[in-house]
Motif scaffolding. Structure first.
Motif, PDB file in Angstrom:
ATOM      1  N   UNK A  96       0.750  -1.199   0.070  1.00  0.00           N
ATOM      2  CA  UNK A  96       0.001  -0.122   0.039  1.00  0.00           C
ATOM      3  C   UNK A  96       0.745   1.406   0.030  1.00  0.00           C
ATOM      4  N   UNK A  97       2.094   1.192   0.744  1.00  0.00           N
ATOM      5  CA  UNK A  97       2.639   2.521   0.915  1.00  0.00           C
ATOM      6  C   UNK A  97       3.502   2.702  -0.198  1.00  0.00           C
ATOM      7  N   UNK A  98       3.861   1.554  -1.121  1.00  0.00           N
ATOM      8  CA  UNK A  98       4.698   1.770  -2.384  1.00  0.00           C
ATOM      9  C   UNK A  98       3.847   2.223  -3.265  1.00  0.00           C
ATOM     10  N   UNK A  99       2.395   1.952  -3.467  1.00  0.00           N
ATOM     11  CA  UNK A  99       1.600   2.330  -4.270  1.00  0.00           C
ATOM     12  C   UNK A  99       1.261   3.662  -4.441  1.00  0.00           C
ATOM     13  N   UNK A 100       1.147   4.098  -3.014  1.00  0.00           N
ATOM     14  CA  UNK A 100       0.937   5.470  -2.909  1.00  0.00           C
ATOM     15  C   UNK A 100       2.123   6.235  -3.440  1.00  0.00           C
ATOM     16  N   UNK A 101       3.158   5.649  -2.804  1.00  0.00           N
ATOM     17  CA  UNK A 101       4.586   6.541  -3.630  1.00  0.00           C
ATOM     18  C   UNK A 101       4.579   6.594  -4.788  1.00  0.00           C
ATOM     19  N   UNK A 102       3.942   5.751  -5.477  1.00  0.00           N
ATOM     20  CA  UNK A 102       3.988   5.679  -7.220  1.00  0.00           C
ATOM     21  C   UNK A 102       3.248   6.898  -7.592  1.00  0.00           C
ATOM     22  N   UNK A 103       1.932   6.774  -7.066  1.00  0.00           N
ATOM     23  CA  UNK A 103       0.944   7.991  -7.473  1.00  0.00           C
ATOM     24  C   UNK A 103       1.650   9.493  -7.333  1.00  0.00           C
ATOM     25  N   UNK A 104       2.328   9.554  -6.074  1.00  0.00           N
ATOM     26  CA  UNK A 104       3.032  10.842  -5.811  1.00  0.00           C
ATOM     27  C   UNK A 104       4.150  10.950  -6.808  1.00  0.00           C
ATOM     28  N   UNK A 105       4.923   9.999  -7.264  1.00  0.00           N
ATOM     29  CA  UNK A 105       5.809  10.123  -8.168  1.00  0.00           C
ATOM     30  C   UNK A 105       5.239  10.718  -9.810  1.00  0.00           C
ATOM     31  N   UNK A 106       4.039  10.162  -9.762  1.00  0.00           N
ATOM     32  CA  UNK A 106       3.378  10.542 -11.197  1.00  0.00           C
ATOM     33  C   UNK A 106       2.967  12.188 -11.225  1.00  0.00           C
ATOM     34  N   UNK A 107       2.500  12.512  -9.523  1.00  0.00           N
ATOM     35  CA  UNK A 107       2.144  13.760  -9.624  1.00  0.00           C
ATOM     36  C   UNK A 107       3.274  14.751  -9.613  1.00  0.00           C
ATOM     37  N   UNK A 108       4.504  14.159  -8.916  1.00  0.00           N
ATOM     38  CA  UNK A 108       5.534  15.014  -9.260  1.00  0.00           C
ATOM     39  C   UNK A 108       6.055  15.181 -10.794  1.00  0.00           C
ATOM     40  N   UNK A 109       5.627  14.074 -11.581  1.00  0.00           N
ATOM     41  CA  UNK A 109       6.123  14.556 -13.042  1.00  0.00           C
ATOM     42  C   UNK A 109       5.324  15.607 -13.514  1.00  0.00           C
ATOM     43  N   UNK A 110       4.063  15.740 -13.074  1.00  0.00           N
ATOM     44  CA  UNK A 110       3.083  16.884 -13.414  1.00  0.00           C
ATOM     45  C   UNK A 110       3.607  18.225 -12.980  1.00  0.00           C
ATOM     46  N   UNK A 111       3.900  18.053 -11.684  1.00  0.00           N
ATOM     47  CA  UNK A 111       4.391  19.163 -11.252  1.00  0.00           C
ATOM     48  C   UNK A 111       5.729  19.771 -11.706  1.00  0.00           C
ATOM     49  N   UNK A 112       6.525  18.688 -12.040  1.00  0.00           N
ATOM     50  CA  UNK A 112       7.881  19.600 -12.965  1.00  0.00           C
ATOM     51  C   UNK A 112       7.561  19.926 -14.412  1.00  0.00           C
ATOM     52  N   UNK A 113       6.493  19.198 -14.867  1.00  0.00           N
ATOM     53  CA  UNK A 113       6.281  19.633 -16.099  1.00  0.00           C
ATOM     54  C   UNK A 113       5.617  20.926 -16.220  1.00  0.00           C
ATOM     55  N   UNK A 114       4.765  21.168 -15.195  1.00  0.00           N
ATOM     56  CA  UNK A 114       4.175  22.749 -14.823  1.00  0.00           C
ATOM     57  C   UNK A 114       5.380  23.629 -14.521  1.00  0.00           C
ATOM     58  N   UNK A 115       6.466  23.257 -14.337  1.00  0.00           N
ATOM     59  CA  UNK A 115       7.493  24.492 -13.957  1.00  0.00           C
ATOM     60  C   UNK A 115       7.367  24.900 -12.633  1.00  0.00           C
ATOM     61  N   UNK A 116       6.759  24.163 -11.737  1.00  0.00           N
ATOM     62  CA  UNK A 116       6.635  24.506 -10.384  1.00  0.00           C
ATOM     63  C   UNK A 116       7.997  24.367  -9.697  1.00  0.00           C
ATOM     64  N   UNK A 117       8.732  23.293 -10.074  1.00  0.00           N
ATOM     65  CA  UNK A 117       9.972  23.224  -9.452  1.00  0.00           C
ATOM     66  C   UNK A 117      10.810  22.508 -10.662  1.00  0.00           C
ATOM     67  N   UNK A 118      12.294  22.225 -10.593  1.00  0.00           N
ATOM     68  CA  UNK A 118      12.797  21.715 -11.388  1.00  0.00           C
ATOM     69  C   UNK A 118      13.991  20.976 -10.940  1.00  0.00           C
ATOM     70  N   UNK A 119      14.529  19.675 -11.190  1.00  0.00           N
ATOM     71  CA  UNK A 119      15.556  18.923 -10.862  1.00  0.00           C
ATOM     72  C   UNK A 119      16.791  19.592 -12.050  1.00  0.00           C
TER      73      UNK A 119
END
Length: 267
Positions: free
Chosen positions: A198-221
């Motif tokens: 369960x924890x790993x699945x939630x982390x995976x969805x957060x990782x997907x959300x982070x891809x959206x956030x960086x695509x939107x230039x909210x922050x950048x690596x």
């Protein structure tokens, strides 16, 4: 429901609807990130990051005013907000990622909306715990979970200067949470899965959300700070998994022993 197939389909849809409802804070934040990236005027008197901060504050106030979150849950979310902002300040100073736009509401190089992104994770855990009526088998002692969460948080800082022990932390999470089973109720009956999954699945969805956030230039690596966007490294999935531990322990500390027993209903 007229049979096992329709029962499964109904529970599957119910599970998705409840998950979406639990993600309300995070979903609204992602919509704001994308919406402002696509449509926010460049010449607006209020900077985009400051608009995001004020909007996130408005969402939090709305959720409390409408009782979508309790004050008890809000206190946990506030702690996670502070914990996340402190880490953001350090990580941006260390060059792990950057916020490419200017902001007035900021601490150092960190706009204040960033803390609400961590708060969104805390909000999700608090709400999903209540909405799905969580129960547990072999729930680890809170003091042991607290030690693990503290070690995870410390390693986020110290690995810049000394050895990175995240693989040891991964092993520790398996040792502590591996025997634990989580029971959740998508409809009338409780269903179960190993807590680690369960924890790993939630982390995976957060990782997907982070891809959206960086695509939107909210922050950048560093590898995204050019003109061409690149997906977030899968290494960050492990970081979000460990950060999930901190959020989970904070919410568990609020619940303490309340509702931790195995349900009477079986799947």
């Amino acid at each position: 429901m007229r049979g096992p197939v329709t029962q499964f389909l109904f529970e599957f849809v119910s599970f998705g609807v409840k998950q979406a409802w639990a993600c309300l804070f995070g979903g609204l934040m992602l919509a704001l990130l994308l919406g402002t990236f696509l449509f926010y005027p460049d010449d607006a008197p209020l900077g985009r990051y400051d608009f995001l901060t004020l909007s996130a504050l408005g969402i939090q106030i709305m959720m409390l005013a409408t009782k979508l979150e309790s004050w008890e849950e809000a206190r946990v979310i506030l702690v996670f907000h502070v914990v996340g902002t402190a880490m953001e300040i350090f990580k941006t100073y260390a060059g792990s990622w950057v916020y490419p736009e200017e902001a007035f509401l900021r601490i150092g190089g960190v706009p204040l909306f960033s803390g609400f992104m961590y708060a969104a994770v805390g909000s999700y855990i608090a709400r999903v715990w209540r909405i799905f009526d969580f129960r547990f088998d072999r729930f680890p002692p809170l003091w042991l979970q607290g030690l693990l969460a503290a070690a995870v948080y410390i390693n986020f800082f110290t690995h810049h200067y000394t050895i990175d022990v995240r693989w040891g932390l991964y092993a520790a999470t398996l040792a502590i949470y591996g025997p634990c089973v989580i029971w959740f109720r998508p409809d009338l009956k409780h269903r179960f899965m190993p807590l680690v999954i369960g924890l790993l699945l939630v982390a995976m969805f957060i990782w997907f959300a982070e891809n959206i956030g960086t695509f939107a230039r909210a922050w950048a690596y560093p590898n995204q700070n050019g003109e061409t966007w690149r997906p977030v490294s899968l290494d960050k999935l492990g970081s979000w998994y460990l950060l999930m531990i901190i959020s989970f322990v904070l919410v568990a500390a609020v619940h303490k022993t309340k509702g931790l027993e195995k349900p009477d209903a079986t799947p």
